[in-house]
Design an enzyme around this catalytic site. Structure first.
Site: not given
Ligand code: KIV
Length: 277
Positions: A44-45, A83, A113, A115, A182
């Site tokens: 989600d970056s 994510d 993934k 959090e 992280e």
């Molecule tokens: O969103 C992302 O890119 C991440 C990674 C930095 C682990 O969660």
């Protein structure tokens, strides 16, 4: 053939370090896949790196699905992880199941993934029970940025480190196949990596994790001004791209582009007919 969760776990068990990278689009995914990256995270970056948002918080499920689908289309070998964006699973377990399912059903991802530690363990247990592989993510969790007060190193004290270990254990017990650590001190990620059976994937977490992840645009030098201690740039593509674009603009302005070689030409006979008429 695409990598499977059992194969990834076997690689980690055999002591093979796991390189993971983010990708958000088809061409980049093809390059990473061709380079043999076994784990690709559609993070989600995406929010900051591609969509220009100030944080990951505004990213929507539909945006994630669009980009995850493109990454899946660009890969044949890598295991692709979607994510879960902010508020796609925090609202209820039903929302979590529905949205995680979208990554597999609509985008074609092989895992998701999310959090959080102990708090999300019941959801992780449910997802895994329904056949959705889950990667956990603890330490700095960017979706809690306001709560954490910034991109700060997590687990600095022995007490905080023990909390992280408890979170990691809860994720493993719930069935997560791996966990991202992280921005935590190297000693903390070493302890967690030693304690867990499942592989840890570090970002800003030192050398002891079973794998490492970086944001592809950071690694390639395309995020000017972003220079955290943990980031190693392996190329300066931002400069290369700007250099190429400036050369193009200069040549268009001067008339040097397009030249004869980069133009299509009619046969001389046809040209004569054209000019005669
Ligand atoms: O969103 C992302 O890119 C991440 C990674 C930095 C682990 O969660």
């Amino acid at each position: 053939m695409r990598a499977t969760i059992p194969q990834i776990l076997e690689m980690a068990r055999a002591g093979e370090k796991l390189p993971m990278l983010t990708a958000y689009d088809y061409p980049t995914a093809r390059l990473l896949d061709g380079a043999g990256i076994p784990l690709i995270l559609v993070g989600d970056s995406l929010g900051q790196v591609v969509l220009g948002y100030p944080s990951t918080l505004p990213v929507s499920m539909n945006e994630m699905i669009t980009h995850a689908s493109a990454v899946v289309r660009g890969t044949e070998q890598a295991l692709v992880i979607g994510d879960m964006p902010f508020m796609s699973y925090q609202t209820s377990e039903a929302d979590g199941l529905r949205n995680a399912g979208r990554f597999l059903k609509e985008a074609g991802c092989q895992a998701i993934k999310l959090e959080g530690g102990r708090q999300v363990a019941p959801l992780v247990h449910q997802l895994v029970g329904y056949g959705i592989p889950v990667m956990g993510h603890i330490g700095l969790t960017p979706q809690s940025i306001h709560q954490l007060g910034g991109n700060r190193l997590q687990g600095r004290t022995a007490e905080q480190a023990r909390e992280l270990l408890a979170d990691a254990r809860a994720l493993e017990a719930a069935g997560a196949f791996s966990v991202v650590l992280e921005l935590v001190p190297a000693q903390v990620s070493r302890l967690i990596s030693e304690e867990l059976e499942i592989p840890t994937i570090g970002i800003g977490a030192g050398p002891y994790c079973d794998g490492q992840v970086l944001v592809i645009n950071d690694l390639l030098g395309m995020t000017p001004g972003f220079n955290p201690k943990f980031l190693k740039r392996y190329a300066e593509l931002g400069e290369v791209i700007q250099g190429a674009v400036k050369s193009y603009a200069e040549e268009v302005r001067s008339g040097a582009f397009p030249d004869r070689e980069h133009s299509h030409w009619m046969s001389a006979d046809e040209e004569a007919l054209l000019l005669d008429s």
